[in-house]
Design an enzyme around this catalytic site. Structure first.
Site, mmCIF file in Angstrom:
data_model
loop_
_atom_site.group_PDB
_atom_site.id
_atom_site.type_symbol
_atom_site.label_atom_id
_atom_site.label_comp_id
_atom_site.label_asym_id
_atom_site.label_seq_id
_atom_site.Cartn_x
_atom_site.Cartn_y
_atom_site.Cartn_z
ATOM 1 N N LYS A 109 0.833 -1.219 0.000
ATOM 2 C CA LYS A 109 0.000 0.000 0.000
ATOM 3 C C LYS A 109 0.862 1.261 0.000
ATOM 4 C CE LYS A 109 -1.927 -0.899 3.933
ATOM 5 N NZ LYS A 109 -1.268 -2.130 4.371
ATOM 6 N N ARG A 130 12.092 -1.158 11.663
ATOM 7 C CA ARG A 130 10.838 -0.667 12.251
ATOM 8 C C ARG A 130 10.407 -1.589 13.371
ATOM 9 N NH1 ARG A 130 6.035 0.888 8.093
ATOM 10 N NH2 ARG A 130 4.724 -0.310 9.509
ATOM 11 N N ARG A 154 0.036 -8.414 13.607
ATOM 12 C CA ARG A 154 -0.557 -7.499 12.613
ATOM 13 C C ARG A 154 -1.356 -8.267 11.564
ATOM 14 N NH1 ARG A 154 4.618 -4.677 10.712
ATOM 15 N NH2 ARG A 154 3.321 -3.597 9.198
ATOM 16 N N ARG A 169 -9.218 0.824 8.835
ATOM 17 C CA ARG A 169 -8.633 -0.429 9.317
ATOM 18 C C ARG A 169 -9.685 -1.329 9.959
ATOM 19 N NH1 ARG A 169 -3.224 0.560 8.362
ATOM 20 N NH2 ARG A 169 -1.785 -0.837 9.291
ATOM 21 N N ARG A 211 12.079 -5.707 5.245
ATOM 22 C CA ARG A 211 12.042 -4.314 5.713
ATOM 23 C C ARG A 211 12.603 -4.202 7.129
ATOM 24 N NH1 ARG A 211 6.496 -1.081 5.531
ATOM 25 N NH2 ARG A 211 6.023 -2.363 7.338
#
Ligand code: B4P
Length: 192
Positions: free
Chosen positions: A13, A133, A144, A88, A127
């Site tokens: 996204k 992160r 998640r 969400r 990532r």
């Protein structure tokens, strides 16, 4: 045009929204980025959101909606926007409809990027190595993905029912996925 990007964490996204912003010349509004900026700035909202995000849970609807309302007050959104990471859950989807209705606007299209779970986990692991992160740790990623299935997946039906859903394959090169998105939005190219 007014566009929503839907998809699981790691579905692309944010990546595709960055490209679309250049193409459509409308702002990219990422609630994840707005929240990360608040965390980095150490604002009261950021302090509240930090632990929730690190665990991979959703920040409260009130906080995120307030942030979004504030963002929509900026004049750069009058000709459209790309919304990434919001809604969400169903309550956020309904709140967005009400918010847009109040300012005389409505969503044109919701694009869902479909990527299978194994690939999502691999992308987010990549990532984690590259950017570090906090919410890309294996445990947070698992949570998640679970939160996505339980709370965000029903949002897809919200837009399908409204006849505003484009369901796209999110697997392939960045260019491949971008080309699919451009095809899906082409009927709306003139929407101001
Ligand atoms: P987000 O910032 O929305 O994070 P995300 O779901 O991981 O998506 P992102 O856009 O960053 O990643 P992308 O798929 O582009 O949310 C983070 C947190 O903020 C949430 O967990 C929550 O706590 C909070 N939050 C945000 N919005 C909220 C809301 N509305 N309500 C409540 N809480 C909220 O990319 C992932 C990786 O895949 C990248 O490394 C990218 O390079 C790679 N990739 C992308 N496309 C690829 C492709 N085609 N091929 C190979 N790799 C690809």
């Amino acid at each position: 045009m007014r566009l929503v990007l839907l998809g699981a964490p790691g579905s692309g996204k944010g990546t595709q929204a960055t490209r679309l912003r250049e193409h459509l010349q409308v702002p990219h509004i990422s609630t994840g980025e707005l929240l990360r900026a608040a965390v980095a700035a150490g604002t009261p909202l950021g302090l509240q959101a930090k632990a929730i995000m690190s665990a991979g849970n959703l920040v409260s609807d009130e906080i995120v909606l307030g942030m979004l309302e504030e963002r929509f007050q900026r004049s750069d959104t009058v000709h459209g926007f790309i919304l990434d990471g919001y809604p969400r859950n169903l309550s956020q989807a309904n709140a967005l409809d009400v918010l847009l209705d109040r300012i005389g606007q409505s969503m044109d299209l919701a694009i869902q990027l479909e990527v299978d779970q194994e690939l999502l986990v691999a992308r987010l692991a990549g990532r984690a190595q590259a950017e570090g992160r906090a919410d890309d740790s294996p445990e947070a990623v698992r949570n998640r993905l679970r939160v996505y299935e339980e709370q965000t997946a029903p949002v897809v039906d919200h837009y399908r029912t409204q006849g505003k859903l484009a369901h796209l394959d999110g697997v392939g090169s960045l260019d491949d996925v971008f080309t699919r998105i451009l095809e899906a939005i082409s009927p709306y190219a003139d929407v101001g």
